[in-house]
Motif scaffolding. Structure first.
Motif, PDB file in Angstrom:
ATOM      1  N   SER A 156       0.771  -1.337   0.091  1.00 33.02           N
ATOM      2  CA  SER A 156      -0.010   0.037  -0.065  1.00 33.02           C
ATOM      3  C   SER A 156       0.758   1.322   0.053  1.00 33.02           C
ATOM      4  O   SER A 156       1.973   1.021   0.316  1.00 33.02           O
ATOM      5  N   GLY A 157       0.196   2.440  -0.423  1.00 33.03           N
ATOM      6  CA  GLY A 157       1.013   3.653  -0.344  1.00 33.03           C
ATOM      7  C   GLY A 157       0.091   4.858  -0.724  1.00 33.03           C
ATOM      8  O   GLY A 157      -0.883   4.598  -1.288  1.00 33.03           O
ATOM      9  N   THR A 158       0.394   6.067  -0.230  1.00 36.15           N
ATOM     10  CA  THR A 158      -0.184   7.087  -0.610  1.00 36.15           C
ATOM     11  C   THR A 158       1.050   8.368  -1.089  1.00 36.15           C
ATOM     12  O   THR A 158       2.071   8.323  -0.562  1.00 36.15           O
ATOM     13  N   TRP A 159       0.568   8.767  -2.291  1.00 34.42           N
ATOM     14  CA  TRP A 159       1.448   9.932  -2.869  1.00 34.42           C
ATOM     15  C   TRP A 159       0.665  10.872  -3.413  1.00 34.42           C
ATOM     16  O   TRP A 159      -0.484  10.935  -3.624  1.00 34.42           O
ATOM     17  N   VAL A 160       1.456  11.904  -4.122  1.00 36.93           N
ATOM     18  CA  VAL A 160       1.011  12.998  -4.659  1.00 36.93           C
ATOM     19  C   VAL A 160       1.669  13.275  -6.132  1.00 36.93           C
ATOM     20  O   VAL A 160       2.883  13.171  -6.122  1.00 36.93           O
ATOM     21  N   ASP A 161       0.802  13.808  -7.084  1.00 38.69           N
ATOM     22  CA  ASP A 161       1.418  13.837  -8.541  1.00 38.69           C
ATOM     23  C   ASP A 161       0.868  15.058  -8.807  1.00 38.69           C
ATOM     24  O   ASP A 161      -0.256  15.620  -8.679  1.00 38.69           O
ATOM     25  N   PRO A 162       1.679  15.772  -9.580  1.00 36.23           N
ATOM     26  CA  PRO A 162       0.880  17.176 -10.515  1.00 36.23           C
ATOM     27  C   PRO A 162       0.187  16.484 -11.605  1.00 36.23           C
ATOM     28  O   PRO A 162       0.737  15.532 -12.133  1.00 36.23           O
ATOM     29  N   VAL A 163      -0.620  17.082 -12.050  1.00 34.64           N
ATOM     30  CA  VAL A 163      -1.570  16.860 -13.197  1.00 34.64           C
ATOM     31  C   VAL A 163      -2.034  18.286 -13.970  1.00 34.64           C
ATOM     32  O   VAL A 163      -2.053  19.167 -13.543  1.00 34.64           O
ATOM     33  N   ILE A 164      -2.149  18.008 -15.218  1.00 37.00           N
ATOM     34  CA  ILE A 164      -2.723  19.134 -16.025  1.00 37.00           C
ATOM     35  C   ILE A 164      -3.589  18.625 -17.069  1.00 37.00           C
ATOM     36  O   ILE A 164      -3.584  17.340 -17.258  1.00 37.00           O
TER      37      ILE A 164
END
Length: 244
Positions: A156-164
């Protein structure tokens, strides 16, 4: 936890007509019935499984979505949230090594955008979107004994990505409309790649109420605790929008 990210689907349903100065708001709850394709890398090779939308409906495994938008003139703040918990299985996922494989996937994704209306006419509007996606993914893989003893892997994991991305809306007749939204992320973030596409047709009852339905695709590629995981959601959605 693509298939219509907190504000994406709402923004898709926003009116195309020019708005007066001042903040306007919209809330959209959705039901989503996505099929899922999952690939989990293991030391014995990748385990690939899939679950169709018809299987999801027969098992009453539904995903829930909610969207919110605040708009003032050409600018908008959008949020889109979904939650999905689905399980899938197949016989001999790695040949004779294991008799059966089963994957339970729990996914939550929160997407937030700043939107800018780059073009607008009486019947057509286009928004440019930029923001982020927070993804929380848990994958539980069970392998039943075959030539090898049974195995169980949980990551399992939690992460953040930039999106356009971008969104377009076109009026159809006097009360109908079509919307489409797409975004792409992962570059410079934690994911190898994340993307989604939402396409819907809707009907506007009045200035406050509308209904819309369509299809959502949502994809994640990410390494969880050393295992390469790829998950693709795809299926129909149905929602209601309230504006105030």
């Amino acid at each position: 936890m693509r298939a219509s990210s907190l504000g994406m689907t709402l923004l898709l349903a926003a009116p195309a007509a020019a708005q007066d100065a001042g903040w306007r708001f919209a809330v959209s709850p959705y039901l989503w019935a996505p099929g899922i394709e999952t690939s989990v890398g293991t030391q014995w090779g990748p385990v690939d499984l899939d679950l169709s939308t018809s299987d999801v409906l027969s098992d009453l495994d539904l995903a829930f979505m909610g969207a919110f938008e605040a708009r003032n003139g050409r600018w908008g703040l959008i949020a889109d949230l979904f939650y999905a918990k689905l399980s899938q299985g197949r016989a001999n996922p790695l040949g004779p090594l294991f008799a059966r494989g089963r994957v339970e996937t729990t996914a939550k994704a929160l997407s937030g955008y700043v939107g800018y209306r780059v073009s607008e006419t009486e019947r057509f509007a286009v928004d440019a979107l930029a923001g982020f996606r927070v993804t929380d993914l848990a994958v539980d893989l069970s392998l039943s004994p075959g030539a090898l003893p049974g195995q169980r892997l949980g990551v399992s994991g939690t992460w953040v990505d930039p999106v356009i991305g971008g969104r377009a809306r076109v009026a159809i007749g006097s009360n109908g409309f079509a919307t489409a939204l797409a975004d792409l992320g992962g570059f410079g973030g934690d994911s190898d790649q994340t993307w989604q596409v939402v396409a819907m047709l809707g009907y506007q009852f009045n200035a406050r109420w509308s209904v819309q339905g369509g299809w959502r695709w949502f994809s994640i590629e990410h390494a969880l605790e050393g295992l390469d995981v790829e998950t693709d959601f795809s299926g129909p959605l149905l929602g209601l929008t309230i504006r105030f």
